[in-house]
Design an enzyme around this catalytic site. Structure first.
Site, PDB file in Angstrom:
ATOM      1  CG  ASP A  15    -134.726 -27.500 109.877  1.00 37.10           C
ATOM      2  OD1 ASP A  15    -133.758 -28.125 110.370  1.00 37.10           O
ATOM      3  OD2 ASP A  15    -135.255 -27.801 108.785  1.00 37.10           O
ATOM      4  CG  ASP A  20    -135.772 -26.690 105.773  1.00 42.37           C
ATOM      5  OD1 ASP A  20    -134.564 -26.987 105.791  1.00 42.37           O
ATOM      6  OD2 ASP A  20    -136.626 -27.265 106.473  1.00 42.37           O
ATOM      7  CG  ASN A  45    -131.046 -27.512 108.634  1.00 41.59           C
ATOM      8  OD1 ASN A  45    -130.470 -28.594 108.705  1.00 41.59           O
ATOM      9  ND2 ASN A  45    -132.101 -27.311 107.866  1.00 41.59           N
ATOM     10  CB  THR A 134    -139.098 -29.675 105.684  1.00 38.25           C
ATOM     11  OG1 THR A 134    -139.142 -28.285 106.071  1.00 38.25           O
ATOM     12  CG2 THR A 134    -140.191 -29.957 104.677  1.00 38.25           C
ATOM     13  CG  PHE A 176    -130.249 -33.008 111.128  1.00 30.79           C
ATOM     14  CD1 PHE A 176    -131.214 -32.024 111.036  1.00 30.79           C
ATOM     15  CD2 PHE A 176    -129.140 -32.780 111.938  1.00 30.79           C
ATOM     16  CE1 PHE A 176    -131.085 -30.828 111.718  1.00 30.79           C
ATOM     17  CE2 PHE A 176    -128.993 -31.575 112.630  1.00 30.79           C
ATOM     18  CZ  PHE A 176    -129.975 -30.607 112.525  1.00 30.79           C
ATOM     19  CG  ASN A 177    -135.416 -33.075 109.646  1.00 34.07           C
ATOM     20  OD1 ASN A 177    -134.682 -32.146 109.982  1.00 34.07           O
ATOM     21  ND2 ASN A 177    -135.983 -33.172 108.464  1.00 34.07           N
ATOM     22  CG  HIS A 250    -132.567 -34.134 102.352  1.00 37.15           C
ATOM     23  ND1 HIS A 250    -132.194 -35.463 102.251  1.00 37.15           N
ATOM     24  CD2 HIS A 250    -131.419 -33.467 102.611  1.00 37.15           C
ATOM     25  CE1 HIS A 250    -130.899 -35.595 102.460  1.00 37.15           C
ATOM     26  NE2 HIS A 250    -130.396 -34.395 102.678  1.00 37.15           N
ATOM     27  CG  ASP A 251    -136.316 -30.220 103.911  1.00 36.85           C
ATOM     28  OD1 ASP A 251    -135.670 -29.301 104.419  1.00 36.85           O
ATOM     29  OD2 ASP A 251    -136.357 -31.375 104.397  1.00 36.85           O
TER      30      ASP A 251
HETATM   31  O1  RIB Z   1    -131.569 -34.982 106.994  1.00 36.02           O
HETATM   32  C1  RIB Z   1    -131.964 -33.945 106.140  1.00 36.02           C
HETATM   33  C2  RIB Z   1    -132.913 -33.025 106.835  1.00 36.02           C
HETATM   34  O2  RIB Z   1    -132.265 -32.390 107.928  1.00 36.02           O
HETATM   35  C3  RIB Z   1    -133.402 -31.873 105.935  1.00 36.02           C
HETATM   36  O3  RIB Z   1    -134.682 -31.495 106.340  1.00 36.02           O
HETATM   37  C4  RIB Z   1    -132.424 -30.785 106.231  1.00 36.02           C
HETATM   38  O4  RIB Z   1    -132.971 -29.483 105.985  1.00 36.02           O
HETATM   39  C5  RIB Z   1    -132.214 -30.971 107.711  1.00 36.02           C
HETATM   40  O5  RIB Z   1    -133.298 -30.338 108.377  1.00 36.02           O
HETATM   41 CA    CA Z   2    -135.086 -29.182 106.937  1.00 40.45          CA
END
Ligand code: RIB
Ligand code: CA
Length: 322
Positions: A15, A20, A45, A134, A176-177, A250-251
């Site tokens: 996303d 990403d 996102n 991701t 979040f994801n 993160h990703d």
């Molecule tokens: O919490 C971080 C994640 O949420 C990452 O993948 C960021 O791109 C969002 O998608």
């Molecule tokens: Ca992401």
């Protein structure tokens, strides 16, 4: 793109989103270790139209018009879409300078992302394809729900999401994801496929410090300045929120693990998803010390070497100079 037997054949579901974008770049800069069969986009996102356009923009940045992009589901399986423009900007890939990434040089495919995932799994040898996710897990869960037998032909799932010990980042409990589509996450976590989870426990160790950002900006890579411009914007929200010298990246942890697994420490444990309404909605409940004796269903990344992680990313960006 054809499956290469024995290689890390991946479908990258994402996303974009700044991190990403780095996962896409790291995957496509490592053809010896990663054979990317296609990119599928989820809403997360930012809304799906933008995550899809952003995936195409990242490909335009590296002048790649042969990786196929497939648009996925516009909202979670249940509930309304939650987005994160506060982190990624209105475009989803805002930059520090305000200069946007290039306009797309290719378009997304007509086929839906979920059908691409299932068709690819069906047409490829079993246990050869790694599904990397991701973003929210909506596309993967939809594919699993439609045709579980075909979906289980995948070798494994490597995902960024969740948190075992770390607090949440979208709520005090949830990452979040997972939070965007916890019912999708619950379905995937219970799918009995081999799953590797790169959650906030490890990604919060991968901080885009000013030194690391300068190393990317001043690298010999032709895309270094553009990537540093993206990460400069991406640093703003989390440095204010956490008071760190940068945001967690993160990703790309998912792709870095596929390339160099020894950068990370992984521990298998039971992980369940909280889908009941309340303060813990979307929490990944990780049984770190096996107090429940529940089936250990998830390989959780519990630590990682951040210097090696950023060295890998910075070095691989030079691939695009060829
Ligand atoms: O919490 C971080 C994640 O949420 C990452 O993948 C960021 O791109 C969002 O998608
Ligand atoms: Ca992401």
């Amino acid at each position: 793109m054809e499956v290469k037997l024995g290689a890390n054949n991946i479908i990258l579901d994402c996303d974009p989103g700044h991190d990403d974008a780095l996962a896409i770049l790291l995957a496509l800069s490592s053809p010896k270790e990663i054979n990317c069969l296609g990119i599928t986009t989820s809403a997360g996102n930012v809304p799906l139209e933008l995550t899809t356009k952003n995936a195409l923009r990242v490909l335009a940045l590296i002048k790649n018009n042969n990786i196929e992009v497939y648009k996925g589901c516009p909202k979670p399986l249940i509930g309304e879409l939650v987005t994160a423009e506060n982190v990624h900007g209105e475009s989803g890939l805002d930059t520090g300078s305000g200069t946007s990434l290039p306009e797309p040089i290719s378009n997304y495919e007509d086929k839906h992302a979920v059908n691409f995932i299932l068709d690819t799994l069906k047409e490829s040898p079993i246990n050869e394809i790694t599904l990397v996710a991701t973003g929210p897990l909506t596309n993967l869960a939809a594919a699993f729900s439609i045709d579980p037998k075909t979906f289980r032909r995948a070798k494994r799932i490597v995902l960024m999401g969740g948190a075992g010990f770390e607090p949440g980042n979208i709520t005090p409990a949830a990452e979040f994801n997972i939070y965007v589509d916890p019912f999708a996450a619950k379905s995937i976590f219970e799918s009995e496929l081999e799953i590797f989870m790169f959650g906030l426990d490890v990604t919060h160790k991968m901080i885009i410090t000013s030194r690391r950002l300068s190393a990317i900006k001043n690298s010999s890579s032709l895309v270094g300045p553009a990537v540093a411009d993206l990460l400069t914007f991406f640093n703003v929200y989390d440095t204010k929120k956490y008071g760190w010298d940068g945001a967690p990246l993160h990703d790309p942890c998912t792709i870095a693990w596929l390339i160099s697994p020894d950068i990370f420490k992984v521990k298998k444990m039971s992980v369940e998803i909280e889908t009941n309404n309340g303060p813990a909605y979307g929490r990944t409940i990780a049984d770190w010390f096996n107090v429940t004796s529940k089936k250990k269903n998830i390989n959780v990344a519990v630590n990682g070497n951040s210097d090696r992680f950023f060295e890998l990313i910075t070095e691989r960006l030079n691939f695009f100079d060829e």
